[in-house]
Write a protein that holds these residues in place. Structure first.
Motif, short mmCIF file in Angstrom:
data_model
loop_
_atom_site.label_atom_id
_atom_site.label_comp_id
_atom_site.label_asym_id
_atom_site.label_seq_id
_atom_site.Cartn_x
_atom_site.Cartn_y
_atom_site.Cartn_z
N ALA A 1 0.87 -1.18 0.00
CA ALA A 1 0.00 0.00 0.00
C ALA A 1 0.91 1.22 0.00
O ALA A 1 1.91 1.27 0.71
N ALA A 2 0.55 2.21 -0.80
CA ALA A 2 1.34 3.43 -0.88
C ALA A 2 0.39 4.62 -0.94
O ALA A 2 -0.64 4.57 -1.62
N ALA A 3 0.75 5.69 -0.23
CA ALA A 3 -0.08 6.89 -0.22
C ALA A 3 0.80 8.13 -0.10
O ALA A 3 1.84 8.10 0.56
N LEU A 4 0.34 9.20 -0.73
CA LEU A 4 0.92 10.52 -0.51
C LEU A 4 0.11 11.14 0.62
O LEU A 4 -1.12 11.23 0.54
N VAL A 5 0.79 11.53 1.70
CA VAL A 5 0.13 12.07 2.88
C VAL A 5 0.65 13.47 3.12
O VAL A 5 1.87 13.68 3.19
N ARG A 6 -0.26 14.44 3.24
CA ARG A 6 0.12 15.84 3.45
C ARG A 6 -0.39 16.31 4.80
O ARG A 6 -1.58 16.22 5.08
N PHE A 7 0.52 16.80 5.63
CA PHE A 7 0.21 17.29 6.97
C PHE A 7 0.33 18.80 6.99
O PHE A 7 1.36 19.35 6.61
N THR A 8 -0.69 19.49 7.46
CA THR A 8 -0.60 20.93 7.66
C THR A 8 0.21 21.18 8.93
O THR A 8 0.40 20.27 9.75
N PRO A 9 0.71 22.41 9.14
CA PRO A 9 1.50 22.67 10.34
C PRO A 9 0.77 22.23 11.62
O PRO A 9 -0.41 22.51 11.80
N GLY A 10 1.50 21.48 12.45
CA GLY A 10 0.95 20.98 13.71
C GLY A 10 0.19 19.69 13.61
O GLY A 10 -0.12 19.06 14.62
N ALA A 11 -0.12 19.23 12.41
CA ALA A 11 -0.89 17.99 12.23
C ALA A 11 0.03 16.78 12.39
O ALA A 11 1.22 16.83 12.09
N ARG A 12 -0.56 15.68 12.85
CA ARG A 12 0.22 14.48 13.10
C ARG A 12 -0.68 13.25 13.18
O ARG A 12 -1.88 13.36 13.36
N THR A 13 -0.05 12.08 13.07
CA THR A 13 -0.76 10.82 13.22
C THR A 13 -0.98 10.55 14.71
O THR A 13 -0.34 11.15 15.57
N ASN A 14 -1.83 9.58 14.99
CA ASN A 14 -1.87 8.97 16.32
C ASN A 14 -0.64 8.07 16.45
O ASN A 14 0.02 7.75 15.46
N TRP A 15 -0.38 7.62 17.66
CA TRP A 15 0.59 6.55 17.85
C TRP A 15 0.08 5.36 17.05
O TRP A 15 -1.13 5.10 16.97
N HIS A 16 0.99 4.61 16.44
CA HIS A 16 0.60 3.42 15.68
C HIS A 16 1.84 2.56 15.43
O HIS A 16 2.97 2.99 15.68
N SER A 17 1.60 1.35 14.95
CA SER A 17 2.70 0.46 14.56
C SER A 17 2.26 -0.31 13.32
O SER A 17 1.08 -0.34 12.96
N HIS A 18 3.24 -0.92 12.68
CA HIS A 18 2.99 -1.70 11.46
C HIS A 18 3.60 -3.09 11.64
O HIS A 18 4.78 -3.20 12.00
N ALA A 19 2.82 -4.11 11.37
CA ALA A 19 3.27 -5.49 11.57
C ALA A 19 4.56 -5.79 10.82
O ALA A 19 5.44 -6.48 11.33
#
Length: 136
Positions: free
Chosen positions: A36-54
């Motif tokens: 799976a591949a994605a282009l991800v754009r974050f505005t200033p201050g934006a972020r993911t939750n904590w997460h992990s990948h198998a």
């Protein structure tokens, strides 16, 4: 061969991200493929939750300045042209700096039961501010 001329931009789900984050899928796996591949754009201050990948994750930074943090308190500042490899099972987060957007291509190999991502709780404002402080 399949030629995909464009994919729609969608807003990332609020239950997995803080702030405004936008996604364009590049590749969605169809068996037997698992990438799976994605282009991800974050505005200033934006972020993911904590997460992990198998099976881990690769992030290729295409634009801006961002941060990637791990549960052990490690934080890496990333910028355009850099690649970050997150090992299997490592709990982490990634996002933009507080003043600059950040965009990356996220690559994940699924585990046969989806993309292998385990989503966890949001990164708190205190955790994010602490990460920023390391680079001021």
């Amino acid at each position: 061969m399949e030629h995909i001329t464009s994919t729609p931009t969608v807003k990332a789900p609020a239950e997995r991200f803080t702030g405004d984050v936008y996604l364009n899928m590049i590749a969605t796996p169809t068996e037997p493929a698992r990438l799976a591949a994605a282009l991800v754009r974050f505005t200033p201050g934006a972020r993911t939750n904590w997460h992990s990948h198998a099976l881990g994750q690769v992030l290729y930074i295409t634009d801006g300045v961002g941060l990637v943090g791990t549960r052990d308190g490690g934080v890496v500042r990333v910028s355009a042209g850099e690649t970050l490899m997150c090992p299997p099972g490592e709990e982490h987060w990634h996002g933009a700096s507080d003043t600059t957007l950040m965009a990356h291509i996220a690559l994940v190999v699924g585990d046969g039961n989806g993309d292998g991502t385990t989503w966890l709780e949001p990164v708190t404002d205190e955790q994010y501010e602490s990460a920023l402080a390391d680079f001021r």
